[in-house]
Design a protein around this motif. Structure first.
Motif, short mmCIF file in Angstrom:
data_model
loop_
_atom_site.label_atom_id
_atom_site.label_comp_id
_atom_site.label_asym_id
_atom_site.label_seq_id
_atom_site.Cartn_x
_atom_site.Cartn_y
_atom_site.Cartn_z
N PRO A 61 -1.68 -32.13 -29.13
CA PRO A 61 -1.40 -33.41 -29.80
C PRO A 61 -2.65 -34.14 -30.27
CG PRO A 61 -0.03 -33.16 -27.85
CD PRO A 61 -1.01 -32.03 -27.82
N ASP A 62 -3.73 -34.10 -29.46
CA ASP A 62 -4.92 -34.86 -29.83
C ASP A 62 -5.70 -34.23 -30.98
OD1 ASP A 62 -5.91 -32.67 -28.52
OD2 ASP A 62 -6.90 -33.78 -26.91
N SER A 63 -5.29 -33.06 -31.42
CA SER A 63 -5.95 -32.42 -32.57
C SER A 63 -5.28 -32.79 -33.89
CB SER A 63 -5.93 -30.90 -32.41
OG SER A 63 -4.61 -30.38 -32.55
N VAL A 87 19.54 -37.58 -41.40
CA VAL A 87 18.46 -36.62 -41.60
C VAL A 87 18.38 -35.68 -40.40
CG1 VAL A 87 15.97 -36.32 -41.96
CG2 VAL A 87 17.14 -38.29 -42.95
N GLU A 88 18.08 -34.43 -40.68
CA GLU A 88 17.74 -33.47 -39.62
C GLU A 88 16.24 -33.17 -39.72
OE1 GLU A 88 18.01 -28.73 -38.70
OE2 GLU A 88 19.66 -29.63 -39.84
N ILE A 89 15.56 -33.22 -38.58
CA ILE A 89 14.14 -32.88 -38.51
C ILE A 89 14.00 -31.68 -37.58
CG2 ILE A 89 11.81 -33.69 -38.01
CD1 ILE A 89 12.87 -36.55 -38.19
N THR A 90 13.35 -30.64 -38.06
CA THR A 90 13.13 -29.44 -37.23
C THR A 90 11.66 -29.06 -37.29
OG1 THR A 90 15.36 -28.56 -37.55
CG2 THR A 90 13.65 -26.99 -36.93
N VAL A 91 11.06 -28.86 -36.13
CA VAL A 91 9.68 -28.38 -36.05
C VAL A 91 9.70 -27.00 -35.40
CG1 VAL A 91 8.67 -30.67 -35.97
CG2 VAL A 91 9.27 -29.53 -33.85
N GLY A 92 8.77 -26.15 -35.81
CA GLY A 92 8.74 -24.80 -35.29
C GLY A 92 7.33 -24.32 -35.02
N VAL A 108 4.19 -26.83 -44.01
CA VAL A 108 3.65 -25.73 -43.21
C VAL A 108 2.14 -25.86 -43.12
CG1 VAL A 108 3.52 -23.21 -42.99
CG2 VAL A 108 5.53 -24.27 -44.06
N ASP A 109 1.57 -25.55 -41.96
CA ASP A 109 0.13 -25.61 -41.80
C ASP A 109 -0.51 -24.44 -42.54
OD1 ASP A 109 -1.39 -23.64 -39.54
OD2 ASP A 109 0.79 -23.57 -39.56
N PRO A 110 -1.82 -24.49 -42.84
CA PRO A 110 -2.46 -23.44 -43.64
C PRO A 110 -2.35 -22.04 -43.05
CG PRO A 110 -3.86 -25.38 -43.57
CD PRO A 110 -2.73 -25.63 -42.61
N THR A 111 -2.22 -21.91 -41.72
CA THR A 111 -2.11 -20.59 -41.10
C THR A 111 -0.70 -20.05 -41.12
OG1 THR A 111 -1.68 -21.41 -38.85
CG2 THR A 111 -3.99 -21.24 -39.55
N GLY A 112 0.28 -20.91 -41.39
CA GLY A 112 1.67 -20.47 -41.41
C GLY A 112 2.31 -20.37 -40.04
N VAL A 113 1.63 -20.86 -39.01
CA VAL A 113 2.14 -20.77 -37.64
C VAL A 113 3.11 -21.91 -37.32
CG1 VAL A 113 1.53 -20.76 -35.19
CG2 VAL A 113 0.13 -19.51 -36.83
N TRP A 114 2.79 -23.13 -37.81
CA TRP A 114 3.58 -24.31 -37.46
C TRP A 114 4.20 -24.92 -38.71
CZ3 TRP A 114 -1.92 -25.00 -36.07
CH2 TRP A 114 -2.23 -24.36 -34.86
N GLY A 164 2.26 -29.96 -28.82
CA GLY A 164 1.99 -30.37 -30.18
C GLY A 164 3.24 -30.51 -31.02
N LEU A 165 4.19 -29.60 -30.84
CA LEU A 165 5.45 -29.67 -31.59
C LEU A 165 6.22 -30.94 -31.24
CD1 LEU A 165 6.62 -25.95 -31.36
CD2 LEU A 165 5.42 -27.07 -33.24
N ARG A 166 6.23 -31.29 -29.98
CA ARG A 166 6.90 -32.54 -29.57
C ARG A 166 6.23 -33.74 -30.23
NH1 ARG A 166 10.41 -32.65 -25.17
NH2 ARG A 166 10.71 -30.66 -24.09
N ALA A 167 4.91 -33.72 -30.31
CA ALA A 167 4.18 -34.84 -30.93
C ALA A 167 4.53 -34.95 -32.41
CB ALA A 167 2.68 -34.64 -30.74
N VAL A 168 4.64 -33.81 -33.10
CA VAL A 168 5.00 -33.82 -34.52
C VAL A 168 6.41 -34.37 -34.70
CG1 VAL A 168 5.43 -32.37 -36.54
CG2 VAL A 168 3.45 -31.91 -35.08
#
Length: 206
Positions: free
Chosen positions: A59-61, A170-175, A96-102, A183-187
């Motif tokens: 989260p702090d990043s 609205v539906e919000i989904t993080v992956g 999507v983040d630049p690495t495609g992970v998140w 970090g996903l919870r923070a997003v």
């Protein structure tokens, strides 16, 4: 008295002794000054950088920026991590983040069904390998599964009500991966807290 032959032998031995002494002195000097070509230099390898591949999203990043989506007549704003980009606009953007992970995805088409009903429907419809529900509380579904290409994955889906109407807005989904949970919870929380629905600009999901 020594014969001439004996004198020559003694001189030869003396010369050899002096030569050995001089050679030993040269070796000592070369060793001290580092000029010995046969000297072996042993160095310790520099420590390699600590790998962050398995550390997870922290989260702090994260830093956040506001993004607007929806439609021109009904714009919606929410904050997403800086640097995460969406290839599409409209009511279903996916950042999507630049690495495609998140990633974080929004579905702003709305529904007549309640958030609880949509959560239950989604919970029973996910067909993924090793699918496991971790929690299903407060209109938020948290689950893990295994993707054939990317390995273990984690998803967090939340349905936001439209005021007191009972409908879903609205539906919000993080992956990401299981190790990214913090970090996903923070997003997800940041997107929820900063979500601005169409209206006066002060409208927040209840």
């Amino acid at each position: 008295m020594l014969t001439p032959r004996h004198q020559a032998l003694v001189a030869t031995l003396a010369g050899m002794t002096v030569g050995v002494a001089v050679f030993g002195t040269v070796l000592a000097i070369n060793s001290a000054t580092g000029n010995d070509s046969a000297q072996t230099v042993v160095t310790s390898p520099a420590p390699s950088p600590t790998s962050t591949a398995t550390d997870g999203l922290q989260p702090d990043s994260l830093q956040f920026v506001a993004e607007t989506f929806g439609s021109d007549k009904a714009p919606i704003t929410a904050e997403v991590p800086a640097g995460w980009k969406s290839s599409q606009a409209g009511t279903r953007p996916r950042y999507v983040d630049p690495t495609g992970v998140w990633q974080v995805r929004f579905d702003a088409r709305g529904s007549k069904q309640t958030p609880t009903a949509l959560l239950e429907a989604r919970q029973g419809s996910i067909d993924e390998q090793d699918y496991k529900v971790l929690s299903a509380d407060n209109t938020t579904l948290i689950y893990t599964y295994t993707d054939k290409a990317r390995g273990p994955r984690m998803g967090l889906s939340r349905w936001i009500p439209a005021g007191e109407s009972g409908r879903s807005a609205v539906e919000i989904t993080v992956g990401g991966r299981p190790q990214d949970e913090a970090g996903l919870r923070a997003v997800l929380e940041k997107a929820t807290e900063t979500l601005q629905l169409p209206g006066t600009g002060d409208d927040r999901p209840s």
